[in-house]
Design an enzyme around this catalytic site. Structure first.
Site, PDB file in Angstrom:
ATOM      1  N   ASP A 271     -25.867  21.976 -13.485  1.00 34.17           N
ATOM      2  CA  ASP A 271     -24.510  21.451 -13.333  1.00 34.17           C
ATOM      3  C   ASP A 271     -24.535  20.013 -12.849  1.00 34.17           C
ATOM      4  OD1 ASP A 271     -21.845  21.090 -12.840  1.00 34.17           O
ATOM      5  OD2 ASP A 271     -21.580  22.931 -11.693  1.00 34.17           O
ATOM      6  N   HIS A 365     -16.346  23.833 -21.574  1.00 38.70           N
ATOM      7  CA  HIS A 365     -16.135  23.001 -20.388  1.00 38.70           C
ATOM      8  C   HIS A 365     -16.768  21.626 -20.537  1.00 38.70           C
ATOM      9  CE1 HIS A 365     -15.539  22.128 -16.117  1.00 38.70           C
ATOM     10  NE2 HIS A 365     -16.791  21.724 -16.072  1.00 38.70           N
TER      11      HIS A 365
END
Length: 457
Positions: A271, A365
């Site tokens: 991430d 996303h």
């Protein structure tokens, strides 16, 4: 990026593992004696270990400031160096110091500083009878205490919690909330960038854990050092401000991985790959307030958006790896985009599969949050993960203490979040439960305190 330095023991001086007594007169606590070893502090083996550690800090400082953490990029594994050298590399973590007054553009520490293993986010409200003078005195105390602690020294009336520890990359960062300016009679000096964030459809915000007159971010590579700073700053606030909320977070501990890497969040995803880097040509323009700002006291400062985002991990973990990857738009094992390559390979947002559909789904996303999808809007994400036990239904109360930095929240966070709010596949697995926006001024000048140009200008 904040300059870091490792303190070294010199004859007649305090060992790097000890905190000196403050003016209160407590005896200095020496560092524990080193175990016998065939090597001295200047041995090639130990120096190599230190260089590896500090070199990794430099490499991770930019690319490693990611959602979910950069902490895993800062150490040397036993497999690389052998058990004895690995132990010495770990002890050097405690001696790493981040200067209170940073060299880069006069910024406060804790913005481009490599993300630490543990952290506290806290907000305070000024006492009912507090005024501008009270606020100035509090910021003066806080700045003095933060500078002492970040250097590995102990303030007056110390609790003794961290007497045997070094600075451990401690950073303390201060910010002002929207309400601070009304409380101190400074409404005319409140930046328009502090206007309240808009409502988002996915918000389920707890007002008691949102906003606040004053905000502090504490980070360190040792949990006791971070707690020690929290307690010292809380005691400094007595009579001037009251704690509004506190959130505690963590990241991977330095040295926990065999090589530098972007860390994973609690969903198991790598991430933060697309985080802006200090080496980018327009980094300062995107992250720090320029000299053309209306409020000159914010020149060189930044704006922090803070969100407590709970992850619905029970639901997420029921999904197959294939489904999770399509929700994110990246592979789970190495963070590469679904269009191929490695983690750092640019996404091919126009690539289609044999079925004619986008390889990276339209609601993925990574696609929706990408700067290319948001007119170049970008923010520096520097959060902590959290786990606050379990809810009544048995689900983990866990997720991300999201902290992002930008020169203008309306053009960065708000623009991206509006788009995510409308169609992000990840949103169904998230709950935004607390929110705050804070003006973070530049670092104090030598002998000064954070925010003096605002409070006394």
């Amino acid at each position: 990026m904040s300059k870091q330095k490792s303190s070294k023991k010199a004859p007649g001086k305090k060992a790097p593992g000890a905190r000196s007594a403050g003016p209160g007169g407590a005896a200095t606590v020496p560092a524990p004696a080193a175990a016998p070893a065939p090597e001295t502090d200047s041995s090639p083996s130990l120096e190599l270990s230190r260089r590896r550690l500090l070199g990794t800090v430099g490499a991770a400082g930019a690319a490693g400031l990611v959602a979910g953490g950069a902490g895993g990029a800062l150490g040397v594994s036993a497999a690389q160096t052998g058990p004895q050298d690995a132990a010495k590399a770990v002890t050097s973590i405690g001696s790493t110091e981040v200067p209170f007054r940073t060299a880069r553009a006069g910024q406060q520490a804790g913005i481009t500083t490599p993300l630490q293993a543990t952290g506290h986010l806290v907000a305070f409200d000024l006492a009912p009878d507090a005024d501008r003078r009270t606020a100035a005195a509090l910021l003066r105390r806080w700045s003095r205490t933060a500078e002492e602690l970040m250097a590995g020294r102990t303030p007056d009336a110390d609790t003794g919690v961290a007497l045997d520890a070094g600075p451990s990359s401690l950073t303390v960062t201060f910010g002002f909330g929207h309400s601070f300016f009304g409380r101190t009679g400074l409404t005319k000096r409140r930046p328009v960038q502090l206007d309240p964030l808009p409502d988002f459809s996915a918000d389920a915000l707890d007002a008691g854990r949102s906003n606040g007159d004053l905000w502090i971010q504490i980070g360190a590579d040792d949990a006791l050092v971070a707690f020690h700073a929290l307690r010292a700053l809380q005691k400094d606030a007595a009579g001037s401000a009251r704690l509004r909320w506190q959130m505690n977070g963590f990241n991977r501990t330095p040295g926990a991985t065999a090589h530098p890497m972007t860390a994973r969040n609690l969903m198991g995803q790598i991430d933060g790959t697309n985080n802006p880097k200090p080496s980018d040509r327009d980094f300062d323009e995107r992250i720090f307030v320029g000299r053309d700002a209306e409020q000159d006291w914010m020149h060189g400062g930044s704006y922090a958006v803070v969100r407590r985002i709970r992850m619905l991990l029970d639901d997420w973990e029921k999904r197959s790896r294939h489904e999770q990857e399509r929700v994110i738009g990246r592979r789970k094992d190495n963070g590469a985009p679904l269009t191929g390559g490695s983690e750092t390979t640019p996404m091919r947002l126009d690539a289609s599969g044999p079925d004619g559909l986008p390889v990276i789904p339209a609601n993925a996303h990574a696609r929706i949050a990408a700067p290319e999808s948001n007119q170049g809007a970008a923010m520096l994400r520097r959060p902590f993960s959290f786990h606050d036990g379990f809810r009544e239904d048995g689900a983990p109360d866990a997720g991300l203490l999201f902290v992002c930095w930008q020169a203008d929240p309306l053009r960065a966070f708000t623009q991206v979040q509006r788009k995510l709010d409308r169609g992000d596949a990840l949103s169904r697995f998230l709950r935004h439960e607390a929110s705050g926006l804070y003006a973070v001024p530049p670092a104090a000048e030598p002998g000064d305190y954070v925010g003096r140009p605002l409070l006394e200008g």
